[in-house]
Design an enzyme around this catalytic site. Structure first.
Site, PDB file in Angstrom:
ATOM      1  N   SER A  97       0.836  -1.201   0.000  1.00 21.35           N
ATOM      2  CA  SER A  97       0.000   0.000   0.000  1.00 21.35           C
ATOM      3  C   SER A  97       0.875   1.258   0.000  1.00 21.35           C
ATOM      4  CB  SER A  97      -0.945  -0.054   1.202  1.00 21.35           C
ATOM      5  OG  SER A  97      -1.904   0.978   1.156  1.00 21.35           O
ATOM      6  N   HIS A 122      -2.388  -1.357  -4.306  1.00 21.04           N
ATOM      7  CA  HIS A 122      -3.846  -1.429  -4.441  1.00 21.04           C
ATOM      8  C   HIS A 122      -4.411  -0.015  -4.378  1.00 21.04           C
ATOM      9  CE1 HIS A 122      -4.473  -1.931   0.233  1.00 21.04           C
ATOM     10  NE2 HIS A 122      -3.873  -0.803  -0.080  1.00 21.04           N
TER      11      HIS A 122
END
Length: 203
Positions: A97, A122
């Site tokens: 992330s 993501h």
């Protein structure tokens, strides 16, 4: 978690340092937690301190983080781009992330991962609650952040926005070698000699 101390002996006698302070003397910063405002403030302060100490010498940022706050992560990202020192990034364990965004934000040619690292990108996560108007505002902000972060990934990897949007639709996991081929890092390394801090390029 208690931070271990190390004892250093000099001509002035013995001195105790917490481990992170001792690493900072060697221009090494360790991000080994989720990213939040407190962690970001510490990392930002360390980057600014090392730049003030020697703006022409590189910094090594080691990352083992599952990610976290988008705004906190972007504060670190912006500071990495702001300081004159070239910032090498090294993934140990995982960079997921916002951790992955910080990994790919290192100086060109100086983004590394150890062989058994795992990298994941993501879209930003978020939850909305409250009145319908508030939910709509928060949803628009999440979409704005998603578009902005995807743009940063495009900038640092050279992929098309269409590919990044597709790949970040769900959790996209990569091995260290996969991340190298994807363009998130420049090299998979095993020996520290490759990533020693180097002088900043002439402006």
């Amino acid at each position: 978690m208690n931070v271990p101390f190390v004892i250093e002996t000099t001509h002035r006698g013995e001195r105790a340092y917490d481990l992170y302070s001792r690493l900072l003397k060697d221009r090494i910063i360790m991000l080994g937690t989720p990213v939040n405002d407190d962690v970001a403030n510490i990392i930002v302060a360390q980057l600014l301190f090392l730049e003030s100490e020697d703006p022409d010498k590189g910094i090594n940022l080691y990352i083992n983080s599952p990610g976290g706050s988008v705004t906190a992560g972007l504060a670190i990202y912006d500071t990495m781009q702001y300081v004159k020192c070239p910032v090498s990034t090294i993934c140990v364990g995982q960079a997921a992330s916002m951790g992955a965004l910080l990994l790919l934000a290192g100086a060109k040619g100086k983004r590394y991962a150890l062989p058994n690292s795992r990298i994941m990108i993501h879209q930003p996560l978020g939850g909305a609650q409250g009145q319908a108007t508030d939910i709509d505002i928060q949803a628009k902000e999440i979409l704005r952040l998603r578009s902005y972060i995807n743009g940063l990934i495009v900038k640092h990897t050279g992929h098309t926005i269409e590919r990044i949007e597709k790949d970040t639709e769900r959790d996209y996991f990569m091995s260290a070698e996969d991340a190298r081929q994807y363009g998130l890092i420049d090299e998979v390394v095993e020996k520290q000699r490759v990533i020693a801090p180097t002088p900043a390029p002439a402006k």
